[in-house]
Design an enzyme around this catalytic site. Structure first.
Site, mmCIF file in Angstrom:
data_model
loop_
_atom_site.group_PDB
_atom_site.id
_atom_site.type_symbol
_atom_site.label_atom_id
_atom_site.label_comp_id
_atom_site.label_asym_id
_atom_site.label_seq_id
_atom_site.Cartn_x
_atom_site.Cartn_y
_atom_site.Cartn_z
ATOM 1 N N SER A 281 0.851 -1.184 0.000
ATOM 2 C CA SER A 281 0.000 0.000 0.000
ATOM 3 C C SER A 281 0.887 1.233 0.000
ATOM 4 C CB SER A 281 -0.890 0.012 1.251
ATOM 5 O OG SER A 281 -1.563 1.252 1.401
ATOM 6 N N TYR B 290 -2.659 -2.027 10.095
ATOM 7 C CA TYR B 290 -2.690 -2.166 8.642
ATOM 8 C C TYR B 290 -1.411 -1.603 8.030
ATOM 9 C CZ TYR B 290 -3.974 -1.439 3.757
ATOM 10 O OH TYR B 290 -3.983 -1.438 2.390
#
Length: 268
Positions: free
Chosen positions: A139, A152
């Site tokens: 990400s 995350y």
């Protein structure tokens, strides 16, 4: 990675980026297998794409991963690509009076241990192929974290680092290691609102740009659309803290209000 003639396994293939990649590769004539937790979602995708097949998988289960790897390699001799797309992203509030670690534990099991376990299970088979590919999905938040979702971001930073090391270890084998680092994309990763958020990158646009980048050959093994560059390069550009503050200002001001953060995460 060649664009056609592959046999591809994509985890998290029932929706979002996983489904987008599955359908794009399927359209190019690849044999695509998708895996995911929700059988109804998998069935929807395979029905819409005749010839695509699915496996149910709970990526947090070591036993389930081992069983899937055995089943796939027994049934699909030519498997030569795995795309680790399964992932969860949930907010965590460490200012609360009581912090439940279950969110962090589930995130680590899904986003980090899942790809590691499945890679370990499939690698002996992948190394027998003349040319094979392992693609991880990190990400933009691996490089500039969103404080709202610390576990995350930590797992995606770990996946980035792990991908680099894996690529180096396998450099003299037939296995190529790629890393896809998405920006904020119109999926349901953090809920239905995200799929229609005008500040997020449209999924079709993201998939189209990703496929072009794969075909062109990713630099240093990283697949980076233009919309993720501010996050990816914040430290190299000397603007990490500025980008971090931009991204997280509303997180502090509005006490972890998810809806208030979407414009900042999108980089627009």
């Amino acid at each position: 990675m060649k664009m056609s003639g592959n046999t591809i396994l994509i985890t998290g293939g029932g929706s979002g980026i996983g489904r987008g990649l599955a359908e794009a590769f399927h359209a190019l004539g690849n044999q695509v297998f998708i895996a995911g937790r929700r059988q109804e979602s998998l069935d929807e995708v395979t029905t819409a794409n005749p010839g695509m097949k699915s496996y149910q998988l709970y990526v947090t289960s070591p036993v389930g991963i081992a069983a899937l790897a055995k089943k796939v390699t027994d049934e699909v001799a030519g498997l030569n690509v795995v795309i680790h797309n399964s992932g969860i992203m949930r907010p965590e509030d460490y200012t609360a009076d009581r912090v439940d670690p279950q969110t962090a534990e589930a995130t680590i099991a899904t986003n980090l241990l899942g790809p590691i376990r499945l890679t370990a299970a499939l690698l002996p088979h992948l190394r027998t192929q003349a040319a094979s590919t392992i693609m991880t999905v990190s990400s933009g938040l691996a490089f500039t974290p969103l404080a709202l979702t610390p576990s995350y971001c930590a797992t995606k930073a770990a996946i980035h680092s792990w991908s680099i090391s894996l690529r180096h270890q396998l450099r003299d084998t037939s296995v190529e290691v790629l890393e896809l680092a998405p920006p904020y994309v119109q999926t349901e990763l953090m809920g239905p609102h995200q799929a229609n958020d005008p500040h997020a990158m449209p999924l079709d646009d993201f998939i189209s740009e990703v496929m072009q980048l794969i075909e062109a050959g990713p630099t240093h093994g990283e697949i980076l659309v233009q919309r993720v560059m501010n996050l990816r390069n914040s430290e190299a550009s000397g603007n990490f803290w500025g980008e971090f503050e931009r991204l997280n200002t509303l997180s502090h001001r509005f006490k972890l209000n998810l809806g208030s953060l979407t414009k900042l995460w999108s980089g627009r």
